[in-house]
Motif scaffolding. Structure first.
Motif, mmCIF file in Angstrom:
data_model
loop_
_atom_site.group_PDB
_atom_site.id
_atom_site.type_symbol
_atom_site.label_atom_id
_atom_site.label_comp_id
_atom_site.label_asym_id
_atom_site.label_seq_id
_atom_site.Cartn_x
_atom_site.Cartn_y
_atom_site.Cartn_z
ATOM 1 N N THR A 26 0.833 -1.201 0.000
ATOM 2 C CA THR A 26 0.000 0.000 0.000
ATOM 3 C C THR A 26 0.873 1.257 0.000
ATOM 4 O OG1 THR A 26 -1.688 -1.213 1.205
ATOM 5 C CG2 THR A 26 -1.878 1.173 1.219
ATOM 6 N N MET A 27 1.951 1.212 0.764
ATOM 7 C CA MET A 27 2.853 2.370 0.791
ATOM 8 C C MET A 27 3.478 2.605 -0.583
ATOM 9 S SD MET A 27 4.853 1.717 4.333
ATOM 10 C CE MET A 27 3.960 1.478 5.847
ATOM 11 N N ILE A 28 3.852 1.514 -1.235
ATOM 12 C CA ILE A 28 4.430 1.632 -2.580
ATOM 13 C C ILE A 28 3.391 2.255 -3.516
ATOM 14 C CG2 ILE A 28 5.271 0.307 -4.579
ATOM 15 C CD1 ILE A 28 7.326 0.262 -2.343
ATOM 16 N N ASN A 29 2.160 1.788 -3.421
ATOM 17 C CA ASN A 29 1.081 2.310 -4.260
ATOM 18 C C ASN A 29 0.851 3.798 -3.961
ATOM 19 O OD1 ASN A 29 -1.681 3.036 -5.012
ATOM 20 N ND2 ASN A 29 -1.871 0.898 -5.631
ATOM 21 N N TYR A 30 0.713 4.128 -2.703
ATOM 22 C CA TYR A 30 0.456 5.524 -2.326
ATOM 23 C C TYR A 30 1.615 6.433 -2.755
ATOM 24 C CZ TYR A 30 -3.510 4.329 0.747
ATOM 25 O OH TYR A 30 -4.704 3.905 1.264
ATOM 26 N N TYR A 31 2.840 5.941 -2.627
ATOM 27 C CA TYR A 31 3.999 6.751 -2.974
ATOM 28 C C TYR A 31 3.910 7.247 -4.423
ATOM 29 C CZ TYR A 31 8.685 8.245 -4.056
ATOM 30 O OH TYR A 31 9.753 8.997 -4.478
ATOM 31 N N SER A 32 3.438 6.386 -5.278
ATOM 32 C CA SER A 32 3.334 6.749 -6.695
ATOM 33 C C SER A 32 2.303 7.838 -6.940
ATOM 34 C CB SER A 32 2.948 5.523 -7.520
ATOM 35 O OG SER A 32 3.887 4.513 -7.356
ATOM 36 N N THR A 90 14.747 2.571 -5.486
ATOM 37 C CA THR A 90 14.682 4.029 -5.320
ATOM 38 C C THR A 90 13.440 4.414 -4.519
ATOM 39 O OG1 THR A 90 15.804 4.318 -7.441
ATOM 40 C CG2 THR A 90 14.594 6.223 -6.586
ATOM 41 N N THR A 91 12.318 3.811 -4.843
ATOM 42 C CA THR A 91 11.065 4.105 -4.141
ATOM 43 C C THR A 91 11.176 3.755 -2.657
ATOM 44 O OG1 THR A 91 9.808 3.695 -6.163
ATOM 45 C CG2 THR A 91 8.585 3.579 -4.094
ATOM 46 N N ILE A 92 11.771 2.627 -2.362
ATOM 47 C CA ILE A 92 11.934 2.205 -0.961
ATOM 48 C C ILE A 92 12.780 3.219 -0.188
ATOM 49 C CG2 ILE A 92 13.054 0.461 0.502
ATOM 50 C CD1 ILE A 92 12.098 -1.608 -1.712
ATOM 51 N N LEU A 93 13.869 3.685 -0.801
ATOM 52 C CA LEU A 93 14.706 4.701 -0.142
ATOM 53 C C LEU A 93 13.923 5.991 0.084
ATOM 54 C CD1 LEU A 93 18.101 4.249 -2.043
ATOM 55 C CD2 LEU A 93 17.586 3.610 0.328
ATOM 56 N N GLU A 94 13.121 6.375 -0.885
ATOM 57 C CA GLU A 94 12.327 7.597 -0.747
ATOM 58 C C GLU A 94 11.261 7.450 0.341
ATOM 59 O OE1 GLU A 94 12.796 10.607 -2.181
ATOM 60 O OE2 GLU A 94 14.644 9.723 -2.947
ATOM 61 N N ILE A 95 10.654 6.294 0.425
ATOM 62 C CA ILE A 95 9.645 6.067 1.477
ATOM 63 C C ILE A 95 10.310 6.112 2.857
ATOM 64 C CG2 ILE A 95 8.078 4.336 2.473
ATOM 65 C CD1 ILE A 95 7.306 3.579 -0.411
ATOM 66 N N GLU A 96 11.502 5.583 2.956
ATOM 67 C CA GLU A 96 12.221 5.647 4.240
ATOM 68 C C GLU A 96 12.505 7.103 4.621
ATOM 69 O OE1 GLU A 96 14.254 1.229 3.989
ATOM 70 O OE2 GLU A 96 15.505 2.968 3.558
ATOM 71 N N LYS A 97 12.845 7.929 3.635
ATOM 72 C CA LYS A 97 13.064 9.361 3.914
ATOM 73 C C LYS A 97 11.771 10.007 4.398
ATOM 74 C CE LYS A 97 16.653 10.259 0.512
ATOM 75 N NZ LYS A 97 16.912 10.897 -0.801
#
Length: 164
Positions: free
Chosen positions: A7-13, A130-137
């Motif tokens: 869900t976080m991956i989806n929302y991030y986009s 890249t997305t995972i690193l951005e979500i961690e930020k």
């Protein structure tokens, strides 16, 4: 460190602010009509397949076996946000690959009678990293990211957090 889920991956986009809300325990309006429609479509579609497989902190909509292949699928209301659904599904394939399970994916849009097959490519893996690193930020931010009006705001279940 935040435990990232699909869900976080989806929302991030779509919206970094909604990722921050999710990570910080703010729940979207569960009675939001679009969330209810999505749940209904997932429940009522593909009755013969195993649904909602929970693995670690992931909740995969559907898992099946086809010709000795493991197939994981993500069921969506429409193909309007197909790119975000692709990234979410790629994340499930990526996590399965990490534990030694090779699977392929399918995006399912039952109301549109569409099915799109997908494999985890190197390009998608790099995009996920890249997305995972951005979500961690985003998770380390004290406040949600800057408010930005986008077309998805109109139908967002977090709308009240941003626009009241």
């Amino acid at each position: 460190m935040v435990k990232i889920n699909g869900t976080m991956i989806n929302y991030y986009s779509i919206c970094h602010r909604s990722v921050w809300y999710l990570i910080h325990g703010l729940e979207a309006a569960q009675d939001h009509p679009f969330l209810e429609i999505g749940r209904f479509i997932t429940q009522e579609s593909f009755a013969r397949s195993k649904k909602e497989v929970v693995f670690d902190n992931l909740k995969i909509d559907l898992v099946k076996k086809e010709n000795n292949d493991v197939v994981v699928a993500e069921i969506k209301k429409s193909s309007k946000a197909k790119k975000t659904a692709q990234l979410q599904l790629a994340y499930y394939l990526y996590r399965l690959k990490e534990i030694g399970i090779t699977a392929r994916g399918e995006l399912l849009f039952p109301k549109e009678k569409k099915r799109e097959k997908m494999v985890l490519s190197e390009e998608l893996e790099n995009m996920l990293k890249t997305t995972i690193l951005e979500i961690e930020k985003i998770s380390n931010m004290e406040k949600p990211p800057e408010l930005k009006k986008i077309p998805y705001c109109r139908n967002c279940a977090y709308r009240d957090f941003c626009w009241c």
